[in-house]
Design an enzyme around this catalytic site. Structure first.
Site, PDB file in Angstrom:
ATOM      1  N   ARG A  16       0.884  -1.177   0.000  1.00 14.55           N
ATOM      2  CA  ARG A  16       0.000   0.000   0.000  1.00 14.55           C
ATOM      3  C   ARG A  16       0.914   1.217   0.000  1.00 14.55           C
ATOM      4  NH1 ARG A  16      -3.182   3.839   0.360  1.00 14.55           N
ATOM      5  NH2 ARG A  16      -5.071   3.995   1.570  1.00 14.55           N
TER       6      ARG A  16
ATOM      7  N   GLU B  94     -11.471   4.826  -4.791  1.00 13.68           N
ATOM      8  CA  GLU B  94     -11.865   3.424  -4.620  1.00 13.68           C
ATOM      9  C   GLU B  94     -12.585   2.916  -5.867  1.00 13.68           C
ATOM     10  OE1 GLU B  94     -11.295   1.404  -2.011  1.00 13.68           O
ATOM     11  OE2 GLU B  94     -10.229   2.987  -0.942  1.00 13.68           O
TER      12      GLU B  94
ATOM     13  N   ARG C 215      -0.706  -5.639   4.893  1.00 10.64           N
ATOM     14  CA  ARG C 215       0.019  -5.096   3.742  1.00 10.64           C
ATOM     15  C   ARG C 215       1.212  -4.273   4.212  1.00 10.64           C
ATOM     16  NH1 ARG C 215      -4.919  -1.995   0.959  1.00 10.64           N
ATOM     17  NH2 ARG C 215      -4.900  -1.201   3.077  1.00 10.64           N
TER      18      ARG C 215
END
Length: 161
Positions: free
Chosen positions: A51, A59, A93
């Site tokens: 990320r 999004e 992540r």
């Protein structure tokens, strides 16, 4: 009692060692661009979910999400990148700075108007100040998502769903 202290010391060393190795800079090849701020990067036979630190791109389903994903793909898909981990997020992540050919992908996405500075999480100075300046330039130049009159930041959009 002595065993307990040895156990606690060993656990502490393992945790410290894990943090040191998590912070080590590494290189890999981008195998997938999920959206404008999330990538899959292969290092050897391991694939990491990464990320981009300090930014938030539209999004899936939001205006400009496809443009953000496509721009990130054009820049790094199939290419070797340098990953500088900052932390691990709640989803496991690696949150990182991603550099390609001497350019910071995090900054490139903001500068193109395809991501916001995620001020809630962007705390590293002077980097976050630089990202703020790039966002202001993109906004004043009406680049990318700033073409919309009042674009909705992803963190607001997510809560509205």
């Amino acid at each position: 009692m002595k065993r307990r202290w040895v156990f606690l010391l060993c656990c502490g060393l393992l945790v410290c060692g894990a943090r040191v190795s998590a912070a080590a800079v590494w290189e890999g090849v981008v195998t997938r661009v999920i959206d404008g701020d999330s990538l899959r990067i292969r290092q050897g036979n391991q694939v990491a979910s990464v990320r981009l630190y300090g930014i938030d791109s539209p999004e899936h389903g939001q205006p400009f999400w496809r443009k953000a994903r496509d721009a990130a793909s054009d820049l790094v898909l199939g290419k070797t990148v340098r990953v500088e981990p900052i932390t691990i997020d709640q989803y496991g992540r690696t949150v990182a700075l991603v550099d390609f050919r001497g350019q910071l992908l995090n900054a490139e996405m903001v500068g193109r108007g395809l991501a916001w500075v995620y001020r809630h999480y962007c705390t590293s100075q002077p980097l976050c100040g630089r990202l703020d300046a790039l966002e202001e330039l993109a906004r004043s130049g009406r680049r990318g998502l700033w073409q919309d009159q009042r674009p909705t930041p992803p963190w607001v959009w997510r809560h509205g769903k």
